[in-house]
Design a protein around this motif. Structure first.
Motif, PDB file in Angstrom:
ATOM      1  N   LYS A  13       0.812  -1.220   0.000  1.00 32.48           N
ATOM      2  CA  LYS A  13       0.000   0.000   0.000  1.00 32.48           C
ATOM      3  C   LYS A  13       0.846   1.270   0.000  1.00 32.48           C
ATOM      4  O   LYS A  13       0.318   2.368  -0.184  1.00 32.48           O
ATOM      5  CB  LYS A  13      -0.913   0.002   1.227  1.00 32.48           C
ATOM      6  CG  LYS A  13      -1.902  -1.160   1.273  1.00 32.48           C
ATOM      7  CD  LYS A  13      -2.667  -1.173   2.586  1.00 32.48           C
ATOM      8  CE  LYS A  13      -3.590  -2.385   2.677  1.00 32.48           C
ATOM      9  NZ  LYS A  13      -4.287  -2.457   3.988  1.00 32.48           N
ATOM     10  N   ASN A  14       2.129   1.115   0.225  1.00 34.73           N
ATOM     11  CA  ASN A  14       3.010   2.273   0.347  1.00 34.73           C
ATOM     12  C   ASN A  14       3.138   2.994  -0.995  1.00 34.73           C
ATOM     13  O   ASN A  14       3.415   2.374  -2.021  1.00 34.73           O
ATOM     14  CB  ASN A  14       4.393   1.813   0.831  1.00 34.73           C
ATOM     15  CG  ASN A  14       5.224   2.952   1.371  1.00 34.73           C
ATOM     16  OD1 ASN A  14       5.349   4.001   0.746  1.00 34.73           O
ATOM     17  ND2 ASN A  14       5.808   2.741   2.545  1.00 34.73           N
ATOM     18  N   LYS A  15       2.948   4.314  -0.991  1.00 34.48           N
ATOM     19  CA  LYS A  15       2.986   5.106  -2.224  1.00 34.48           C
ATOM     20  C   LYS A  15       4.351   5.750  -2.484  1.00 34.48           C
ATOM     21  O   LYS A  15       4.522   6.457  -3.475  1.00 34.48           O
ATOM     22  CB  LYS A  15       1.918   6.201  -2.174  1.00 34.48           C
ATOM     23  CG  LYS A  15       0.492   5.676  -2.032  1.00 34.48           C
ATOM     24  CD  LYS A  15       0.096   4.812  -3.207  1.00 34.48           C
ATOM     25  CE  LYS A  15      -1.358   4.359  -3.092  1.00 34.48           C
ATOM     26  NZ  LYS A  15      -1.734   3.444  -4.205  1.00 34.48           N
ATOM     27  N   TRP A  17       8.098   6.312  -3.746  1.00 33.49           N
ATOM     28  CA  TRP A  17       8.595   5.891  -5.052  1.00 33.49           C
ATOM     29  C   TRP A  17       9.394   4.583  -5.031  1.00 33.49           C
ATOM     30  O   TRP A  17       9.291   3.805  -5.997  1.00 33.49           O
ATOM     31  CB  TRP A  17       9.400   7.006  -5.725  1.00 33.49           C
ATOM     32  CG  TRP A  17      10.736   7.315  -5.111  1.00 33.49           C
ATOM     33  CD1 TRP A  17      11.020   8.280  -4.213  1.00 33.49           C
ATOM     34  CD2 TRP A  17      11.971   6.631  -5.377  1.00 33.49           C
ATOM     35  NE1 TRP A  17      12.354   8.252  -3.879  1.00 33.49           N
ATOM     36  CE2 TRP A  17      12.958   7.257  -4.586  1.00 33.49           C
ATOM     37  CE3 TRP A  17      12.341   5.570  -6.202  1.00 33.49           C
ATOM     38  CZ2 TRP A  17      14.291   6.842  -4.592  1.00 33.49           C
ATOM     39  CZ3 TRP A  17      13.669   5.152  -6.212  1.00 33.49           C
ATOM     40  CH2 TRP A  17      14.624   5.787  -5.416  1.00 33.49           C
ATOM     41  N   TYR A  19       8.753   1.910  -3.421  1.00 35.53           N
ATOM     42  CA  TYR A  19       7.760   0.834  -3.436  1.00 35.53           C
ATOM     43  C   TYR A  19       7.040   0.774  -4.779  1.00 35.53           C
ATOM     44  O   TYR A  19       6.704  -0.313  -5.263  1.00 35.53           O
ATOM     45  CB  TYR A  19       6.770   1.017  -2.284  1.00 35.53           C
ATOM     46  CG  TYR A  19       7.413   0.782  -0.940  1.00 35.53           C
ATOM     47  CD1 TYR A  19       7.466  -0.494  -0.390  1.00 35.53           C
ATOM     48  CD2 TYR A  19       7.999   1.830  -0.236  1.00 35.53           C
ATOM     49  CE1 TYR A  19       8.081  -0.720   0.834  1.00 35.53           C
ATOM     50  CE2 TYR A  19       8.618   1.615   0.981  1.00 35.53           C
ATOM     51  CZ  TYR A  19       8.660   0.333   1.513  1.00 35.53           C
ATOM     52  OH  TYR A  19       9.281   0.109   2.718  1.00 35.53           O
ATOM     53  N   GLU A  20       6.819   1.943  -5.384  1.00 32.93           N
ATOM     54  CA  GLU A  20       6.233   1.953  -6.728  1.00 32.93           C
ATOM     55  C   GLU A  20       7.164   1.239  -7.707  1.00 32.93           C
ATOM     56  O   GLU A  20       6.723   0.454  -8.556  1.00 32.93           O
ATOM     57  CB  GLU A  20       5.991   3.398  -7.188  1.00 32.93           C
ATOM     58  CG  GLU A  20       4.996   4.183  -6.346  1.00 32.93           C
ATOM     59  CD  GLU A  20       3.558   3.781  -6.628  1.00 32.93           C
ATOM     60  OE1 GLU A  20       3.331   2.911  -7.493  1.00 32.93           O
ATOM     61  OE2 GLU A  20       2.656   4.336  -5.978  1.00 32.93           O
ATOM     62  N   GLU A  21       8.455   1.508  -7.595  1.00 35.59           N
ATOM     63  CA  GLU A  21       9.435   0.835  -8.448  1.00 35.59           C
ATOM     64  C   GLU A  21       9.458  -0.668  -8.176  1.00 35.59           C
ATOM     65  O   GLU A  21       9.504  -1.489  -9.098  1.00 35.59           O
ATOM     66  CB  GLU A  21      10.830   1.425  -8.203  1.00 35.59           C
ATOM     67  CG  GLU A  21      11.020   2.832  -8.714  1.00 35.59           C
ATOM     68  CD  GLU A  21      10.933   2.896 -10.222  1.00 35.59           C
ATOM     69  OE1 GLU A  21      11.846   2.404 -10.908  1.00 35.59           O
ATOM     70  OE2 GLU A  21       9.919   3.424 -10.729  1.00 35.59           O
ATOM     71  N   ARG A  23       7.112  -2.548  -7.040  1.00 35.46           N
ATOM     72  CA  ARG A  23       5.906  -3.218  -7.534  1.00 35.46           C
ATOM     73  C   ARG A  23       6.009  -3.500  -9.030  1.00 35.46           C
ATOM     74  O   ARG A  23       5.488  -4.510  -9.515  1.00 35.46           O
ATOM     75  CB  ARG A  23       4.663  -2.376  -7.207  1.00 35.46           C
ATOM     76  CG  ARG A  23       4.153  -2.590  -5.783  1.00 35.46           C
ATOM     77  CD  ARG A  23       2.782  -1.971  -5.567  1.00 35.46           C
ATOM     78  NE  ARG A  23       2.859  -0.529  -5.458  1.00 35.46           N
ATOM     79  CZ  ARG A  23       3.099   0.122  -4.317  1.00 35.46           C
ATOM     80  NH1 ARG A  23       3.296  -0.537  -3.196  1.00 35.46           N
ATOM     81  NH2 ARG A  23       3.140   1.446  -4.289  1.00 35.46           N
ATOM     82  N   ARG A  24       6.685  -2.618  -9.767  1.00 33.54           N
ATOM     83  CA  ARG A  24       6.892  -2.896 -11.192  1.00 33.54           C
ATOM     84  C   ARG A  24       7.786  -4.119 -11.380  1.00 33.54           C
ATOM     85  O   ARG A  24       7.615  -4.894 -12.325  1.00 33.54           O
ATOM     86  CB  ARG A  24       7.513  -1.681 -11.887  1.00 33.54           C
ATOM     87  CG  ARG A  24       6.579  -0.500 -12.012  1.00 33.54           C
ATOM     88  CD  ARG A  24       6.992   0.479 -13.090  1.00 33.54           C
ATOM     89  NE  ARG A  24       8.247   1.131 -12.805  1.00 33.54           N
ATOM     90  CZ  ARG A  24       9.325   1.062 -13.579  1.00 33.54           C
ATOM     91  NH1 ARG A  24       9.303   0.328 -14.678  1.00 33.54           N
ATOM     92  NH2 ARG A  24      10.431   1.695 -13.262  1.00 33.54           N
ATOM     93  N   TYR A  66      11.553  -4.058  -2.459  1.00 34.09           N
ATOM     94  CA  TYR A  66      11.205  -5.308  -3.143  1.00 34.09           C
ATOM     95  C   TYR A  66      11.229  -6.485  -2.164  1.00 34.09           C
ATOM     96  O   TYR A  66      10.347  -7.350  -2.183  1.00 34.09           O
ATOM     97  CB  TYR A  66      12.174  -5.561  -4.295  1.00 34.09           C
ATOM     98  CG  TYR A  66      11.909  -6.848  -5.035  1.00 34.09           C
ATOM     99  CD1 TYR A  66      10.939  -6.919  -6.027  1.00 34.09           C
ATOM    100  CD2 TYR A  66      12.624  -8.007  -4.722  1.00 34.09           C
ATOM    101  CE1 TYR A  66      10.683  -8.105  -6.696  1.00 34.09           C
ATOM    102  CE2 TYR A  66      12.376  -9.194  -5.385  1.00 34.09           C
ATOM    103  CZ  TYR A  66      11.403  -9.236  -6.367  1.00 34.09           C
ATOM    104  OH  TYR A  66      11.146 -10.416  -7.018  1.00 34.09           O
ATOM    105  N   GLU A 278      14.165  -3.147 -15.619  1.00 34.63           N
ATOM    106  CA  GLU A 278      13.330  -2.076 -15.100  1.00 34.63           C
ATOM    107  C   GLU A 278      14.256  -1.006 -14.532  1.00 34.63           C
ATOM    108  O   GLU A 278      15.419  -1.278 -14.220  1.00 34.63           O
ATOM    109  CB  GLU A 278      12.406  -2.600 -13.994  1.00 34.63           C
ATOM    110  CG  GLU A 278      11.486  -3.720 -14.421  1.00 34.63           C
ATOM    111  CD  GLU A 278      10.499  -3.288 -15.488  1.00 34.63           C
ATOM    112  OE1 GLU A 278      10.107  -2.100 -15.495  1.00 34.63           O
ATOM    113  OE2 GLU A 278      10.131  -4.131 -16.320  1.00 34.63           O
ATOM    114  N   LYS A 280      14.313   3.415 -12.881  1.00 35.46           N
ATOM    115  CA  LYS A 280      13.796   4.776 -12.813  1.00 35.46           C
ATOM    116  C   LYS A 280      14.784   5.731 -13.463  1.00 35.46           C
ATOM    117  O   LYS A 280      15.993   5.625 -13.256  1.00 35.46           O
ATOM    118  CB  LYS A 280      13.577   5.181 -11.355  1.00 35.46           C
ATOM    119  CG  LYS A 280      12.887   6.527 -11.174  1.00 35.46           C
ATOM    120  CD  LYS A 280      12.608   6.782  -9.703  1.00 35.46           C
ATOM    121  CE  LYS A 280      11.825   8.074  -9.508  1.00 35.46           C
ATOM    122  NZ  LYS A 280      10.484   8.001 -10.127  1.00 35.46           N
TER     123      LYS A 280
END
Length: 286
Positions: A13-15, A17, A19-21, A23-24, A66, A278, A280
């Protein structure tokens, strides 16, 4: 609910960046038990600096995110040194500049050490400074030297693959270059047997499976030699792609200034039978 599951649910649930990376990265399926490989790069023509630190730090943040998302799935972080690159210019902040100037164009790992230290080469000294720098901050990483990989045969099979796909790589790269650069461009850069310098010359692939190439040396003579075992290296964008494929890299971030390089290297990685990691793309002030 276990502590691990609680942490994993919170991570999902963490927003932030990292964690966003991370999740990808979950979409990048790998065989069970095989670690996800993170990579950072370092050019040892100069000493490590704050940019070196932040690149490793940012990548470590994604790595930790991750691991939280996956409940501790195996990962590796490679700190890769491009110490097979030829020295293009003498840095301002090093001693014995005159001596270094005599070795312009040679691989960084084959240039004498200008510092008052026991390391065998210019690159070895700077690599040691990098490792000490990262160790002092407690980073968990594996150091990998380009020179070791090239010289000891670790990249030999990958180099043969580049030679087999030489024309495909040229088809990707030549349209991106100016006319004068196209005339000398080659995916492979041979090391001159007479001067020891990394050459920017057209290269003929004589036998890709054997790793044999031919080129014109600095004295105008035709040389036919193996590209393996440290006798050649890949051109920058090809080298990046080859490394991704050879080392199985899953994640590498880089600055906005390398956006185009990342695009071309990604296309080359596909030609070589792999896929772009992957990663950023960050602003230089991040």
């Amino acid at each position: 609910m276990t502590d691990t599951q609680t942490l994993r649910d919170a991570a999902m649930k963490n927003k932030a960046w990292p964690y966003e990376e991370a999740r990808r990265l979950l979409k990048r399926r790998k065989p069970e038990g095989e670690p996800v490989v993170f990579e950072t790069g370092y050019g040892p023509s100069g000493l490590p600096h704050i940019g070196t630190f932040t690149e490793v730090l940012r990548t470590t943040m994604v790595r930790h995110a991750y691991e939280e998302l996956t409940g501790g799935a195996p990962t590796r972080l490679i700190a890769f040194s491009d110490d097979m690159d030829g020295l293009r210019k003498v840095p301002d902040n090093v001693p014995n500049k005159e001596m270094l100037a005599e070795h312009l164009g040679k691989p960084l790992s084959r240039i004498p050490n200008p510092f008052d230290s026991d390391h065998e080469s210019f690159a070895a000294h700077n690599n040691a400074m990098l490792r000490q720098f990262l160790d002092d901050y407690g980073f968990d990483y594996e150091f990998v030297s380009a020179s070791d990989k090239y010289n000891l045969g670790g990249f030999d099979e990958a180099l043969k693959n580049v030679l087999r796909r030489n024309q495909d790589i040229l088809d990707i790269m030549l349209p991106t270059l100016r006319e004068e650069r196209r005339a000398t461009y080659s995916p492979i850069l041979p090391v001159s047997p007479s001067t020891g310098r990394v050459l920017q010359v057209p290269v003929e692939v004589v036998d890709a499976d054997a790793g044999t190439i031919a080129f014109e040396d600095e004295d105008g003579s035709r040389v036919e030699q193996s590209a393996l075992g440290g006798n050649a290296k890949c051109q920058w964008k090809v080298d990046w792609a080859m490394r991704w494929v050879a080392l199985g890299v899953d994640y590498e971030m880089y600055g906005k200034d390398l956006t185009d390089s990342g695009v071309q290297s990604g296309r080359i990685a596909k030609v070589l039978g792999g896929r772009k990691p992957e990663g950023k793309i960050y602003e230089m002030f991040l």
